[in-house]
Design an enzyme around this catalytic site. Sequence first.
Site, PDB file in Angstrom:
ATOM      1  N   HIS A  33       0.834  -1.209   0.000  1.00 11.20           N
ATOM      2  CA  HIS A  33       0.000   0.000   0.000  1.00 11.20           C
ATOM      3  C   HIS A  33       0.869   1.260   0.000  1.00 11.20           C
ATOM      4  O   HIS A  33       0.506   2.273   0.596  1.00 11.20           O
ATOM      5  CB  HIS A  33      -0.988  -0.007   1.177  1.00 11.20           C
ATOM      6  CG  HIS A  33      -2.083  -1.018   1.000  1.00 11.20           C
ATOM      7  ND1 HIS A  33      -3.194  -0.780   0.221  1.00 11.20           N
ATOM      8  CD2 HIS A  33      -2.199  -2.290   1.451  1.00 11.20           C
ATOM      9  CE1 HIS A  33      -3.964  -1.861   0.226  1.00 11.20           C
ATOM     10  NE2 HIS A  33      -3.379  -2.805   0.956  1.00 11.20           N
ATOM     11  N   ASP A  35       2.442   1.989  -3.171  1.00  8.64           N
ATOM     12  CA  ASP A  35       2.609   2.418  -4.584  1.00  8.64           C
ATOM     13  C   ASP A  35       1.790   3.659  -4.901  1.00  8.64           C
ATOM     14  O   ASP A  35       2.308   4.642  -5.444  1.00  8.64           O
ATOM     15  CB  ASP A  35       2.367   1.261  -5.585  1.00  8.64           C
ATOM     16  CG  ASP A  35       1.004   0.601  -5.540  1.00  8.64           C
ATOM     17  OD1 ASP A  35       0.212   0.904  -4.627  1.00  8.64           O
ATOM     18  OD2 ASP A  35       0.727  -0.216  -6.438  1.00  8.64           O
ATOM     19  N   GLY A 125      -4.698 -12.792  -4.623  1.00  4.20           N
ATOM     20  CA  GLY A 125      -3.859 -11.612  -4.433  1.00  4.20           C
ATOM     21  C   GLY A 125      -2.491 -11.772  -5.063  1.00  4.20           C
ATOM     22  O   GLY A 125      -1.536 -11.098  -4.677  1.00  4.20           O
ATOM     23  N   SER A 127      -2.190 -11.400  -8.337  1.00 10.33           N
ATOM     24  CA  SER A 127      -2.329 -10.588  -9.549  1.00 10.33           C
ATOM     25  C   SER A 127      -2.665 -11.349 -10.817  1.00 10.33           C
ATOM     26  O   SER A 127      -2.070 -11.112 -11.876  1.00 10.33           O
ATOM     27  CB  SER A 127      -1.052  -9.775  -9.804  1.00 10.33           C
ATOM     28  OG  SER A 127      -0.977  -8.754  -8.891  1.00 10.33           O
ATOM     29  N   SER A 128      -3.646 -12.221 -10.735  1.00  8.36           N
ATOM     30  CA  SER A 128      -4.044 -12.912 -11.965  1.00  8.36           C
ATOM     31  C   SER A 128      -4.600 -11.915 -12.984  1.00  8.36           C
ATOM     32  O   SER A 128      -4.415 -12.095 -14.188  1.00  8.36           O
ATOM     33  CB  SER A 128      -5.036 -14.031 -11.671  1.00  8.36           C
ATOM     34  OG  SER A 128      -6.126 -13.540 -10.940  1.00  8.36           O
ATOM     35  N   SER A 129      -5.248 -10.845 -12.530  1.00  8.73           N
ATOM     36  CA  SER A 129      -5.819  -9.916 -13.518  1.00  8.73           C
ATOM     37  C   SER A 129      -4.727  -9.088 -14.206  1.00  8.73           C
ATOM     38  O   SER A 129      -4.755  -8.921 -15.437  1.00  8.73           O
ATOM     39  CB  SER A 129      -6.896  -9.028 -12.898  1.00  8.73           C
ATOM     40  OG  SER A 129      -6.480  -8.519 -11.683  1.00  8.73           O
ATOM     41  N   ASP A 173       1.615  -3.976  -9.531  1.00  9.86           N
ATOM     42  CA  ASP A 173       1.371  -5.310 -10.090  1.00  9.86           C
ATOM     43  C   ASP A 173       1.768  -5.365 -11.561  1.00  9.86           C
ATOM     44  O   ASP A 173       2.455  -6.287 -12.010  1.00  9.86           O
ATOM     45  CB  ASP A 173      -0.103  -5.694  -9.945  1.00  9.86           C
ATOM     46  CG  ASP A 173      -0.559  -5.652  -8.506  1.00  9.86           C
ATOM     47  OD1 ASP A 173       0.315  -5.596  -7.620  1.00  9.86           O
ATOM     48  OD2 ASP A 173      -1.774  -5.658  -8.265  1.00  9.86           O
ATOM     49  N   TYR A 223     -10.091  -0.858  -0.382  1.00  5.54           N
ATOM     50  CA  TYR A 223      -8.901  -0.352  -1.082  1.00  5.54           C
ATOM     51  C   TYR A 223      -9.112   1.121  -1.434  1.00  5.54           C
ATOM     52  O   TYR A 223      -8.285   1.977  -1.132  1.00  5.54           O
ATOM     53  CB  TYR A 223      -8.680  -1.186  -2.347  1.00  5.54           C
ATOM     54  CG  TYR A 223      -7.386  -0.900  -3.066  1.00  5.54           C
ATOM     55  CD1 TYR A 223      -6.216  -1.549  -2.710  1.00  5.54           C
ATOM     56  CD2 TYR A 223      -7.331   0.032  -4.098  1.00  5.54           C
ATOM     57  CE1 TYR A 223      -5.027  -1.300  -3.370  1.00  5.54           C
ATOM     58  CE2 TYR A 223      -6.149   0.296  -4.762  1.00  5.54           C
ATOM     59  CZ  TYR A 223      -5.007  -0.376  -4.403  1.00  5.54           C
ATOM     60  OH  TYR A 223      -3.828  -0.120  -5.058  1.00  5.54           O
TER      61      TYR A 223
HETATM   62  C1  GLA Z   1      -3.075  -4.323  -5.017  1.00  3.60           C
HETATM   63  C2  GLA Z   1      -2.897  -3.196  -6.019  1.00  3.60           C
HETATM   64  C3  GLA Z   1      -1.469  -2.656  -6.008  1.00  3.60           C
HETATM   65  C4  GLA Z   1      -1.021  -2.313  -4.583  1.00  3.60           C
HETATM   66  C5  GLA Z   1      -1.318  -3.467  -3.625  1.00  3.60           C
HETATM   67  C6  GLA Z   1      -1.052  -3.108  -2.183  1.00  3.60           C
HETATM   68  O1  GLA Z   1      -2.315  -5.429  -5.388  1.00  3.60           O
HETATM   69  O2  GLA Z   1      -3.217  -3.643  -7.319  1.00  3.60           O
HETATM   70  O3  GLA Z   1      -1.370  -1.533  -6.855  1.00  3.60           O
HETATM   71  O4  GLA Z   1      -1.596  -1.116  -4.148  1.00  3.60           O
HETATM   72  O5  GLA Z   1      -2.678  -3.881  -3.722  1.00  3.60           O
HETATM   73  O6  GLA Z   1       0.308  -2.899  -1.985  1.00  3.60           O
END
Ligand code: GLA
Length: 387
Positions: A33, A35, A125, A127-129, A173, A223
């Site tokens: 959190h 970025d 979490g 990052s598949s998308s 991501d 978020y």
């Molecule tokens: C998700 C978001 C990222 C980042 C993380 C938390 O993965 O896509 O951009 O903010 O949460 O670090």
Amino acid sequence: MLKKLINDFKEKFGLGEIKTFFAPGRVNLIGEHTDYNGGHVFPCALSFGTYGVVRPRKDKKLRFYSNNFEEVGVIEVDLENLVYDERDHWANYPKGVIKIFKDSGYDLKTGFDMLVFGNIPNGAGLSSSASVELLTSVILKELYKIEIEMIEMVKISQKAENEFIGVNCGIMDQFAIGMGKKDRAMLLDCNTLEYIYAPVELGDASIIIANTNVRRGLADSNYNERREECERALGELQTVLNIKSLGDLTIEEFEKNKELIKNKIDRKRARHAVYENQRTIEAVEKLECGNIQRFGQLMNESHISLRDDYEVTGIELDTMVRLAWNETGVIGARMTGAGFGGCTVNIVKNKNIDSFIKNIGEKYKDEIGLTADFYVASIGDGARELI
Ligand code: GLA
């Protein structure tokens, strides 16, 4: 596996000259959190991800099929009419990327058929998308012979997620998935997009990802709420300080000025953003000089801050991390990604990996009632064509 996918493609879409692609998932080692707060992150690309088999078409049709969502079947859309449509399910991700490519001035004249298969656990979490987004970007680059740098594709993919999908994510991501390098993590300054690759040399230890198997369902609304809280805090600090983001602040500057943030909750959120950013910078320094113990401690501190100040953990992640902290051979453990569910990342001595998986698996099941999954992570390269 690729052979099977090529066969599946032929069954779905018929014969013809095809190309194959891959985009990884990612795990963030530290810098959570931060970025979208203009701070640093330290993610790496994984060796699992999303495979794509593609063949160009002569008309303007785009046809998509995913082996992960067989029940959805073939999704067909028109290259000239790319709008978000819930019924298009996962295909909204490639559609979004194609739309933003076009809006950015890249001339895509004809469509293509695309079959994908991902071995990243969905909703975990990892990052598949973003993986599907970068997969689509490299496909467009190769199919249409577009001269474009990876960093531009990273930005386009993030824009697709923000504007087409409507998720207000930061750049971590897409960056990790696009720019990943085998056995390296990336220290990225999200303010300037400057970055370095750091070898992940953990001696006699490995990275273990533990999946709580709780989908991060609530994450999106929370978020956006966290982003707003941090923006409010930044606004109040900016009444006095000349800063662009929370990532510009040292810990001392923050402590001196924190009373400017009136709301206590906003202040806690900002405190996390500032401390986590500094922790990330220190963690990479420590890793570079081989001080894995301190790296692990900083991971633990990161989790505590995400739990107490940023409040994005939850019972499952906290349990998984607490169990890890109590286990022999664990150098560091924290949640990774957006939070509220999904995975933890752990540095575990090789000789203790089996007992780690067994003991934590059992205790997690006892306490939470769910079966956890564990993956020994190997760090791979970023999105690319497979030859
Ligand atoms: C998700 C978001 C990222 C980042 C993380 C938390 O993965 O896509 O951009 O903010 O949460 O670090």
